[in-house]
Design a protein around this motif. Structure first.
Motif, PDB file in Angstrom:
ATOM      1  N   ASP A  57      15.824   1.063 -89.419  1.00 39.69           N
ATOM      2  CA  ASP A  57      14.940   0.108 -88.751  1.00 39.69           C
ATOM      3  C   ASP A  57      14.519  -0.966 -89.743  1.00 39.69           C
ATOM      4  O   ASP A  57      13.939  -0.663 -90.792  1.00 39.69           O
ATOM      5  CB  ASP A  57      13.694   0.816 -88.218  1.00 39.69           C
ATOM      6  CG  ASP A  57      14.036   1.859 -87.160  1.00 39.69           C
ATOM      7  OD1 ASP A  57      15.019   1.640 -86.440  1.00 39.69           O
ATOM      8  OD2 ASP A  57      13.323   2.887 -87.094  1.00 39.69           O
ATOM      9  N   PRO A  58      14.769  -2.226 -89.443  1.00 40.82           N
ATOM     10  CA  PRO A  58      14.375  -3.297 -90.369  1.00 40.82           C
ATOM     11  C   PRO A  58      12.866  -3.520 -90.348  1.00 40.82           C
ATOM     12  O   PRO A  58      12.191  -3.247 -89.346  1.00 40.82           O
ATOM     13  CB  PRO A  58      15.113  -4.527 -89.837  1.00 40.82           C
ATOM     14  CG  PRO A  58      15.258  -4.249 -88.362  1.00 40.82           C
ATOM     15  CD  PRO A  58      15.463  -2.763 -88.247  1.00 40.82           C
ATOM     16  N   LYS A  59      12.318  -3.995 -91.452  1.00 41.25           N
ATOM     17  CA  LYS A  59      10.898  -4.337 -91.502  1.00 41.25           C
ATOM     18  C   LYS A  59      10.685  -5.613 -90.698  1.00 41.25           C
ATOM     19  O   LYS A  59      11.356  -6.612 -90.914  1.00 41.25           O
ATOM     20  CB  LYS A  59      10.454  -4.541 -92.951  1.00 41.25           C
ATOM     21  CG  LYS A  59       8.967  -4.858 -93.106  1.00 41.25           C
ATOM     22  CD  LYS A  59       8.601  -4.988 -94.570  1.00 41.25           C
ATOM     23  CE  LYS A  59       7.106  -5.217 -94.747  1.00 41.25           C
ATOM     24  NZ  LYS A  59       6.596  -6.419 -94.110  1.00 41.25           N
ATOM     25  N   ALA A  60       9.716  -5.580 -89.755  1.00 45.74           N
ATOM     26  CA  ALA A  60       9.529  -6.715 -88.858  1.00 45.74           C
ATOM     27  C   ALA A  60       8.198  -7.419 -89.053  1.00 45.74           C
ATOM     28  O   ALA A  60       8.107  -8.638 -88.893  1.00 45.74           O
ATOM     29  CB  ALA A  60       9.659  -6.246 -87.401  1.00 45.74           C
ATOM     30  N   VAL A  61       7.129  -6.654 -89.369  1.00 46.66           N
ATOM     31  CA  VAL A  61       5.797  -7.246 -89.494  1.00 46.66           C
ATOM     32  C   VAL A  61       5.141  -6.742 -90.768  1.00 46.66           C
ATOM     33  O   VAL A  61       5.686  -5.887 -91.479  1.00 46.66           O
ATOM     34  CB  VAL A  61       4.908  -6.879 -88.273  1.00 46.66           C
ATOM     35  CG1 VAL A  61       5.507  -7.444 -86.990  1.00 46.66           C
ATOM     36  CG2 VAL A  61       4.741  -5.370 -88.162  1.00 46.66           C
ATOM     37  N   GLU A 109      12.259  -4.939-100.845  1.00 53.01           N
ATOM     38  CA  GLU A 109      12.546  -4.890 -99.412  1.00 53.01           C
ATOM     39  C   GLU A 109      11.423  -5.501 -98.577  1.00 53.01           C
ATOM     40  O   GLU A 109      11.350  -5.289 -97.368  1.00 53.01           O
ATOM     41  CB  GLU A 109      12.817  -3.452 -98.980  1.00 53.01           C
ATOM     42  CG  GLU A 109      14.082  -2.874 -99.608  1.00 53.01           C
ATOM     43  CD  GLU A 109      14.617  -1.669 -98.856  1.00 53.01           C
ATOM     44  OE1 GLU A 109      14.155  -1.405 -97.728  1.00 53.01           O
ATOM     45  OE2 GLU A 109      15.514  -1.001 -99.393  1.00 53.01           O
ATOM     46  N   GLY A 110      10.536  -6.265 -99.219  1.00 52.04           N
ATOM     47  CA  GLY A 110       9.516  -6.997 -98.477  1.00 52.04           C
ATOM     48  C   GLY A 110       8.245  -6.231 -98.191  1.00 52.04           C
ATOM     49  O   GLY A 110       7.404  -6.706 -97.415  1.00 52.04           O
ATOM     50  N   ASN A 111       8.071  -5.054 -98.803  1.00 50.36           N
ATOM     51  CA  ASN A 111       6.833  -4.298 -98.608  1.00 50.36           C
ATOM     52  C   ASN A 111       5.718  -4.898 -99.456  1.00 50.36           C
ATOM     53  O   ASN A 111       5.880  -5.085-100.667  1.00 50.36           O
ATOM     54  CB  ASN A 111       7.038  -2.831 -99.005  1.00 50.36           C
ATOM     55  CG  ASN A 111       8.085  -2.156 -98.154  1.00 50.36           C
ATOM     56  OD1 ASN A 111       7.941  -2.059 -96.936  1.00 50.36           O
ATOM     57  ND2 ASN A 111       9.158  -1.694 -98.795  1.00 50.36           N
TER      58      ASN A 111
END
Length: 343
Positions: A57-61, A109-111
């Protein structure tokens, strides 16, 4: 009984790559059985481990939960620059001109995660005292062990101005650290005396110890007992709730107080032993300053902090101050010291 957080779990596309990034951020190793391509990677950190788990599942928000990190040996801004060099991205700058605030970054990964001010910066901003910590105990003991490890001979020589030998003084130090740790061990720590181990000297005039090193193990074995006792105290200081109190002859104390006592004992007795062995020894000024502020609140604020600590413990001259022939620290928590001073 209650529950404890065992893992903080982060879903990600590449557990090993993201785990490696966070390993560099936190200075902690990935589990030895984690390899590239594995579906999971575990990062053991103090308090709770971080588990990275593969997810499609890609990170979306924006994450509803994120990590706040505090640099331990550098400033907030220095840490931000270090993390940017590791591949993080600055996405929100909430740092203020007065030195307060934080920076929001994202990992590979954008976290999102935030970098706060260090404890030293917080203390400077608020005018508060920087506490002595379990990590300070570990630092002091490791520095002492490293400084003394080079001496193969001379252990039966007097330790500085003490009547004990260098060997006996390290045994005494190891015993001190052990004794401070066990004072915090019982479910209801004693307030009227020491935990009743049997302390006795090995010779007339020697230190009263419960802990002795096996002479057959040599200096390396002696220093291993010191490091082990230091680890016991560091663990107890780290895990004992701060409101716990226990007996010490220089005042009912708390976990930070026992940690500070261990630091002072380590620094000054290593000085004694180093003198006897002909070794150099000069611990970090910041470590001395934290110990002085906790246990010797009446010590002079200026000057070289190591010299002031030696003066406070009767081991050195200090300009414009009489040399101490008798001394003791105040092990009570600062709030209790203030209340007592106020009458």
């Amino acid at each position: 009984m209650t529950s404890h957080v065992r893992h903080i779990t982060i879903d990600c596309a590449d557990p090993y790559a993201l785990g490696t990034f966070w390993s560099r951020v936190l200075g902690a190793p990935l589990a030895s059985d984690d390899f590239p391509g594995d579906p999971e990677a575990l990062l053991e950190t103090p308090g709770a481990a971080i588990l990275f788990v593969r997810s499609d599942d890609p990170k979306a928000v924006k994450n509803r939960v994120h990590l706040d990190i505090q640099p331990q040996d550098r400033t907030r801004d220095e840490e931000v620059e270090r993390l940017l060099a590791l591949g993080a991205t600055l996405v929100g700058d909430h740092r203020r001109p007065d030195g307060r605030g934080w920076a929001t970054l994202t990992d590979l990964e954008g976290n999102e995660f935030c970098v706060e001010c260090s404890a030293a910066e917080r203390a400077a901003l608020t005018g508060s005292r920087l506490p002595v910590t379990a990590d300070d105990v570990t630092t002091a003991v490791r520095l002492a062990v490293d400084a003394l490890a080079g001496a193969a001979e001379g252990w039966d020589a007097p330790a500085g101005t003490l009547e004990w030998t260098c060997w006996e003084t390290v045994e005494h130090l190891s015993d001190d650290l052990f004794a401070y740790a066990v004072q915090l061990g019982p479910r209801t720590p004693p307030l009227d005396g020491e935990v009743p181990y049997r302390w006795a000297p090995e010779r007339q005039g020697g230190p009263y110890n419960a802990v002795f090193a096996d002479r057959a193990a040599g200096p390396a074995g002696l220093l291993a007992t010191l490091e082990a006792s230091g680890a016991l105290l560091a663990s107890m200081a780290r895990t004992t709730p701060p409101e716990v109190r226990s007996y010490h002859g220089f005042g009912i104390s708390d976990p930070e107080g026992f940690a500070a006592m261990g630091v002072v004992e380590t620094l000054v007795h290593t000085h004694d032993v180093a003198e006897g062995l002909g070794l150099d020894w000069a611990p970090p000024a910041a470590l001395c300053d934290r110990a002085l502020a906790r246990l010797f609140p009446d010590a002079p604020a200026g000057g070289d902090r190591w010299t002031v600590l030696l003066w406070a413990t009767g081991r050195a001259e200090l300009p414009d101050h009489p040399r101490r022939t008798k001394w003791r620290w105040d092990g009570r928590p600062p709030a209790d010291q203030t209340a007592s001073s106020a009458g």
